[in-house]
Motif scaffolding. Sequence first.
Motif, PDB file in Angstrom:
ATOM      1  N   GLY A 118       5.446  11.706  39.939  1.00 11.37           N
ATOM      2  CA  GLY A 118       5.049  11.089  38.678  1.00 11.37           C
ATOM      3  C   GLY A 118       6.010  11.384  37.541  1.00 11.37           C
ATOM      4  O   GLY A 118       6.186  10.556  36.640  1.00 11.37           O
ATOM      5  N   THR A 119       6.611  12.572  37.561  1.00 12.91           N
ATOM      6  CA  THR A 119       7.574  12.912  36.516  1.00 12.91           C
ATOM      7  C   THR A 119       8.739  11.924  36.553  1.00 12.91           C
ATOM      8  O   THR A 119       9.164  11.385  35.524  1.00 12.91           O
ATOM      9  CB  THR A 119       8.105  14.351  36.723  1.00 12.91           C
ATOM     10  N   ASP A 130       1.637   6.189  30.518  1.00 14.59           N
ATOM     11  CA  ASP A 130       1.562   7.282  31.494  1.00 14.59           C
ATOM     12  C   ASP A 130       0.165   7.229  32.113  1.00 14.59           C
ATOM     13  O   ASP A 130      -0.827   7.609  31.486  1.00 14.59           O
ATOM     14  CB  ASP A 130       1.818   8.641  30.821  1.00 14.59           C
ATOM     15  N   GLN A 156      -3.139  10.050  35.186  1.00  9.34           N
ATOM     16  CA  GLN A 156      -4.514  10.552  35.250  1.00  9.34           C
ATOM     17  C   GLN A 156      -5.527   9.416  35.197  1.00  9.34           C
ATOM     18  O   GLN A 156      -6.708   9.664  34.961  1.00  9.34           O
ATOM     19  CB  GLN A 156      -4.760  11.527  34.085  1.00  9.34           C
ATOM     20  N   SER A 215       1.402   8.992  39.021  1.00  7.72           N
ATOM     21  CA  SER A 215       1.639  10.118  39.927  1.00  7.72           C
ATOM     22  C   SER A 215       0.598  10.047  41.031  1.00  7.72           C
ATOM     23  O   SER A 215      -0.558   9.690  40.773  1.00  7.72           O
ATOM     24  CB  SER A 215       1.484  11.442  39.179  1.00  7.72           C
ATOM     25  N   LYS A 231      -4.614  14.008  42.005  1.00  6.57           N
ATOM     26  CA  LYS A 231      -4.864  12.840  41.145  1.00  6.57           C
ATOM     27  C   LYS A 231      -5.952  11.943  41.730  1.00  6.57           C
ATOM     28  O   LYS A 231      -6.330  12.087  42.883  1.00  6.57           O
ATOM     29  CB  LYS A 231      -3.566  12.054  40.946  1.00  6.57           C
TER      30      LYS A 231
HETATM   31  C1  LIG Z   1       0.547  14.810  36.917  1.00  7.28           C
HETATM   32  C2  LIG Z   1       1.111  14.226  35.694  1.00  7.28           C
HETATM   33  C3  LIG Z   1       2.455  13.853  35.589  1.00  7.28           C
HETATM   34  C4  LIG Z   1       3.497  14.233  36.590  1.00  7.28           C
HETATM   35  O1  LIG Z   1       3.285  13.862  37.885  1.00  7.28           O
HETATM   36  P1  LIG Z   1       3.955  14.685  39.099  1.00  7.28           P
HETATM   37  O2  LIG Z   1       3.679  13.802  40.259  1.00  7.28           O
HETATM   38  O3  LIG Z   1       3.278  16.000  39.174  1.00  7.28           O
HETATM   39  O4  LIG Z   1       5.407  14.791  38.806  1.00  7.28           O
HETATM   40  C5  LIG Z   1       2.876  13.187  34.441  1.00  7.28           C
HETATM   41  N1  LIG Z   1       2.023  12.920  33.446  1.00  7.28           N
HETATM   42  C6  LIG Z   1       0.730  13.284  33.487  1.00  7.28           C
HETATM   43  C7  LIG Z   1      -0.170  12.948  32.343  1.00  7.28           C
HETATM   44  C8  LIG Z   1       0.231  13.961  34.608  1.00  7.28           C
HETATM   45  O5  LIG Z   1      -1.057  14.337  34.633  1.00  7.28           O
END
Ligand SMILES: *Cc1c(COP(=O)(O)O)cnc(C)c1O
Length: 369
Positions: A60-61, A157, A160, A181, A186
Motif C-alpha cells: 500500500g505504501t 488513500d 482502510q 493496501s 486490512k
Molecule cells: C496500511 C496503510 C498504508 C500502507 O500500506 P502497506 O501495505 O502496509 O504498505 C497506507 N495508508 C494507510 C492509511 C494504511 O492504513
Amino acid sequence: MVTRVWDYLVEYHKEREDILEAVETVFGSGRLVLGESVSGFEREFADYHGLRACVGLDNGTNAVKLGLQALGVGPGDEVITVSNTAAPTVVAIDAVGATPVFADVREEDYLMDTSQVADLIGPRTRCILPVHLYGQCVGMAPLQALAEEHGLALLEDCAQAHGARHHGRLAGTMGDAAAFSFYPTKVLGAYGDAGATVTRHPEVESALRRLRYYGMEDRYYVVDTPGHNSRLDEVHAEILRRKLRRLDDYIAGRRAVARRYEEALGDSDLVLPSTAPGNDHVYYVYVVRHPRRDDIIEALNAYGISLNISYPWPVHTMTGFAHLGYRPGSLPVTEALAGEIFSLPMYPSLPLETQDRVIEALTEVLARL
Ligand SMILES: *Cc1c(COP(=O)(O)O)cnc(C)c1O
C-alpha cells in the motif's frame, strides 16, 4: 492466551482449502510473475469499483507512492493530507520528494477537516491526499471542488476503506486515482504484502504500469523514465481474487461486531465511533476514546487483552518529520486524540465469546476507574 485486536488464524482455518488451492493454482500455472492471477484480480477489482483500471502493486505504501508519481507529483511539490494517519501515507509523499502539508482532523469522526484545506493551498500545491480513515470516507465534494478550481490532483488513500461508501459511491471512485493496501489486517487482506492503485484515467494507468515495471512498457526492454520493481505477486493476487468475492460478507461481519459493541458499550463513558452523514462504515478498526486511555489499556493487560492504538504518535510529531517544522499545538485535535484513542478487537471472524470477554473486562475496568 492473549486476546489481540486482530488475528488472521481464525479466518485461515475457515478458508484454508480455498487459500491453499490458490497457492496450488499459481504454482501449477507455469507463470509466477505478472500472470493470469494478477491480470484477473486487476480486472475484477476494477469492475468491483466500476473503474477503468486497477494496477496490482507490492504494497500500500508503494500504491500511494506510485499513485503520486503517476499523477505527476515530484520533488518540490506539496501534498495536502492529514497527520492522523498511518505513517506510510506520509512516508510515500516523502519518497517522491514532495512535502506533506497537514490539515487537522474533525472532533466528531477524526477524519480530515476539509474546511481547512483551501487555506493550505499555495503555489507549490500539486495534490490533495485524503485518507479514508478507520473504514469511512472523507467528505469528497469540497475536495473535488478545490481540486477542480486549482487544477490539483486528487488521490484517495483507501488502505482502510475497501468497500466503504459515501452517498452510495465507493471509496476509490471519487478522485483521480486511489491507493489500496492488502496488508493482512486490512478489510481485504492478502497473506503477506500486497497493494494496488485504481484509476479512471488511461494515462495514469499506463504510467502506473511502467512505474511498477522498472519504467518499461510491459514486455519492452527500454526504460524511458526509470521506475521501480513494485509488482503484485501472483500468489497474493490469486488469494485476493477469491477473497474479493467474500468482501461484502467480511464487511457485514465487521458491522455485526460493531453493532454488538454499540449495544454493550453505548451507555458507557467511552466515546464510540461516529459515522459521518452519508457514510457506510466498514470498521477497519473500531476506535474508541477516553481521557484515561493509558490506565484502561494497562488494566486490560491484566485480563490478557492487548489493545492497539491507531495512532499514538501523530506523524508531524515524529522525529523523522521534525524538518517539516510543525510545533506542538499546531494540529490540536490530532494531538489531543492521540492521547485518548484506542482500538477494540475487530475482524469479521472475531469469535463471539472473545468479544464478550473484551466487553465484560472493559465494563469492569471502566466501573473501577
Ligand atoms: C496500511 C496503510 C498504508 C500502507 O500500506 P502497506 O501495505 O502496509 O504498505 C497506507 N495508508 C494507510 C492509511 C494504511 O492504513
